[in-house]
Design an enzyme around this catalytic site. Structure first.
Site, PDB file in Angstrom:
ATOM      1  N   GLU A 201       0.847  -1.206   0.000  1.00 48.41           N
ATOM      2  CA  GLU A 201       0.000   0.000   0.000  1.00 48.41           C
ATOM      3  C   GLU A 201       0.881   1.255   0.000  1.00 48.41           C
ATOM      4  O   GLU A 201       0.783   2.114   0.891  1.00 48.41           O
ATOM      5  CB  GLU A 201      -0.991  -0.015   1.174  1.00 48.41           C
ATOM      6  CG  GLU A 201      -1.970  -1.176   1.046  1.00 48.41           C
ATOM      7  CD  GLU A 201      -3.195  -1.129   1.947  1.00 48.41           C
ATOM      8  OE1 GLU A 201      -3.278  -0.269   2.840  1.00 48.41           O
ATOM      9  OE2 GLU A 201      -4.089  -1.968   1.734  1.00 48.41           O
ATOM     10  N   GLU A 324      -4.737  -8.774  -0.725  1.00 53.53           N
ATOM     11  CA  GLU A 324      -5.496  -8.567   0.517  1.00 53.53           C
ATOM     12  C   GLU A 324      -6.966  -8.451   0.148  1.00 53.53           C
ATOM     13  O   GLU A 324      -7.339  -7.583  -0.651  1.00 53.53           O
ATOM     14  CB  GLU A 324      -5.047  -7.300   1.261  1.00 53.53           C
ATOM     15  CG  GLU A 324      -3.724  -7.463   1.963  1.00 53.53           C
ATOM     16  CD  GLU A 324      -3.334  -6.257   2.814  1.00 53.53           C
ATOM     17  OE1 GLU A 324      -4.231  -5.586   3.363  1.00 53.53           O
ATOM     18  OE2 GLU A 324      -2.115  -6.000   2.909  1.00 53.53           O
TER      19      GLU A 324
HETATM   20  O1  AHR Z   1      -5.029  -6.228   6.739  1.00 53.28           O
HETATM   21  C1  AHR Z   1      -5.014  -5.071   7.521  1.00 53.28           C
HETATM   22  C2  AHR Z   1      -4.394  -3.892   6.803  1.00 53.28           C
HETATM   23  O2  AHR Z   1      -5.181  -3.546   5.709  1.00 53.28           O
HETATM   24  C3  AHR Z   1      -3.037  -4.127   6.193  1.00 53.28           C
HETATM   25  O3  AHR Z   1      -2.011  -3.972   7.101  1.00 53.28           O
HETATM   26  C4  AHR Z   1      -2.969  -3.080   5.126  1.00 53.28           C
HETATM   27  O4  AHR Z   1      -2.179  -3.468   4.047  1.00 53.28           O
HETATM   28  C5  AHR Z   1      -4.416  -2.864   4.744  1.00 53.28           C
HETATM   29  O5  AHR Z   1      -4.769  -1.541   4.763  1.00 53.28           O
END
Ligand code: AHR
Length: 517
Positions: A201, A324
């Site tokens: 991110e 994710e």
């Molecule tokens: O999964 C939780 C958080 O969500 C992670 O650390 C980040 O990459 C995303 O914003």
């Protein structure tokens, strides 16, 4: 207007609008299973996981410490979790973050424990960590699980040299400073780590960079990344967009030479309001609808990001990794150190089933996905409470869907799909495994109504079918430490196979996986 004119007008409305709507709602949803004409394989890596140093995911979750005499463990990792994960055939595991990755300095987590510095986890609760779970623990765990490790490297507060050293440490077979240090720390053979993420991110917690700036930074990192001539090549993964940030994907695809980039990532959580995400269990139908509305957006995001990738890379050399994804609600307030700890209900079954169907159906470009997160965090497959461990409803989805891993995608077309408050009710994906068995996963997201579905199997020669269903009376139903098997899959027999058409009523908020041979 005369009475006869009124009657005529109502008759027209009845015949042209009302009647067709009623008839269509009563008609079954039809699914046509097609042929795998372009041999698309559903990569097993779509069924990947993610474990971050966050809340009770690693410490007091997966990892209880090597000296723990109460909870049976292997090198500090709970044996009950290892057994549960082995059953899932987890193909890969991403670590150490998430946002944590861009604060993590891997050298702090190797070598004698007494020499390791403590660190403060500034992103997640400000807890102090002793670095006892490090590179060796993680990579040894992946070996035990038979899963490919996916290391997420620190770009935000790290250096190119730090990443290059990590790669040499994990992958170099010869004599080199880092390989020698690895041997000194007790590991002779390299682990040959293939998957490497370049930051996480980077538009946000990984450095608040612009897409243009990050693509330059990425090019620099990728230039120095090497497999140290040992592991058959490494996979360089660019930190990707969030949700509908198409500019991010477009900039990477345009600015980074494709021989430097094997995959572009994408993150998308089913969150309808970041400031008030709603409870994980005591949600109402309105919140359920909003969660599903958000979850189903994955289809749109993936389709549009792929369209951009197709424009710049028609040969399909760069993969899309949704590294994710999952449902994200308000954390359970009573759980100690429970940062992002949430329960897991039938709503999560609906999210996982529909999202995984999307990934399967886009398997030509989507080659990896990582459910966030594995233990005690967000849409976890496992929850722990001291000695106790439970499998969540999402665990059972991953277990039922594992039949799609590395199978050939059978394209499916849905017609006459019904609606749940404007959302398509039925979601489907299908595949053919190496042993020729066919698997069809069906999800009905409607909160209350069952739906008749007819699956036309085309020219698949199927004689025997068996099926499992995962559902429960209420959307809020879940497994707890007192009732760990409240939501589990059971056999489903209410279907008919006649002349190549499989018919059934799919119960409200249920997920079915059929196996045909
Ligand atoms: O999964 C939780 C958080 O969500 C992670 O650390 C980040 O990459 C995303 O914003």
């Amino acid at each position: 207007m005369k009475t006869s004119a009124y009657v005529f007008r109502y008759a027209v409305v009845l015949l042209t609008v009302v009647l067709p709507t009623i008839l269509s709602a009563q008609q079954p949803v039809t699914v046509q299973i097609g042929k795998n004409t372009d041999s698309v394989q559903i990569s097993k890596h779509i069924y990947g996981h993610f474990a971050e140093h966050l809340g009770r995911c690693i410490y007091d979750g997966l990892y209880v410490g090597e000296d723990n005499k109460i909870i049976p463990n292997t090198e500090g990792v709970r044996n009950d979790i290892i057994a549960a994960l082995k059953e899932l055939n987890i193909p890969n595991l991403r670590w150490p973050g998430g946002c944590f990755a861009d604060t993590y300095h891997w050298k702090d987590g190797v070598g004698p424990q007494e020499d390791r510095p403590t660190i403060v986890n500034r992103w997640w609760g400000g807890t102090t960590e002793d670095n006892s779970f490090g590179t060796h623990n993680f990579l040894n765990l992946c070996e035990v699980l038979g899963a490919e490790p996916y290391l997420s490297a620190n770009v935000g507060s790290g250096t190119v040299q730090e990443l290059v050293d990590w790669m040499q440490y994990t992958n170099h077979d010869g004599v080199s400073p880092m390989a020698d240090w690895r041997r000194e720390n007790g590991r002779e053979e390299p682990w040959n780590v293939k998957y490497w993420g370049v930051g996480n991110e980077t538009w946000g917690c990984g450095g608040n960079m612009t897409a243009e700036y990050y693509s330059d930074i990425y090019r620099k990192y990728a230039t120095f990344m090497s497999d140290w001539n040992n592991s058959g090549g490494v996979y360089r993964i660019a930190s990707g967009a969030s949700e509908d940030d198409y500019h991010w994907t477009e900039t990477l695809m345009k600015n980074v030479p494709h021989n430097l980039m094997d995959a572009v990532a994408l993150h998308d959580y089913a969150v309808f309001n970041w400031d008030a995400k709603g409870p994980s269990v005591n949600f109402d139908e309105e919140i359920y609808f909003k969660s599903m509305e958000q979850a189903l957006k994955m289809e749109e995001y993936v389709t549009k990001h792929i369209a951009i990738m197709d424009k710049y890379d028609p040969e399909g050399n760069v993969d899309l990794f949704v590294d994710e994804w999952g449902g994200w609600y308000d954390a359970e307030p009573e759980v100690q150190n429970g940062v992002l700890y949430q329960q897991n209900t039938i709503r999560d079954v609906m999210i996982a089933g529909t999202v995984l169907n999307t990934f399967n159906n886009h398997a030509k470009r989507v080659k990896m996905a990582n459910l966030a997160q594995m233990v005690n965090v967000l849409q976890a497959v496992i929850l722990t409470d001291e000695e106790k461990m439970i499998k969540t409803p999402t665990y059972h989805v991953m277990n039922m869907y594992k039949v799609h891993q590395d199978a050939l995608l059978l394209p499916s077309k849905i017609e006459n799909n019904a609606e749940f408050r404007g959302l398509p009710v039925i979601s489907v994906s299908a595949s053919k495994a190496a042993d020729n068995s066919v698997h069809i996963s069906l999800v009905n997201i409607a909160s209350k109504a069952e739906k008749a579905v007819e699956v036309n199997l085309g020219d698949l020669d199927i004689k025997n079918i068996k099926a499992q269903i995962l559902t429960s009376e209420k959307l809020q139903d879940h497994n707890s430490f007192n009732d760990p098997d409240n939501v589990v899959p059971v056999e489903f027999k209410d279907f008919k196979l006649k002349k190549g058409v499989l018919s059934m009523d799919v119960p409200a908020h249920s997920l079915i996986v059929l196996e045909g041979k």
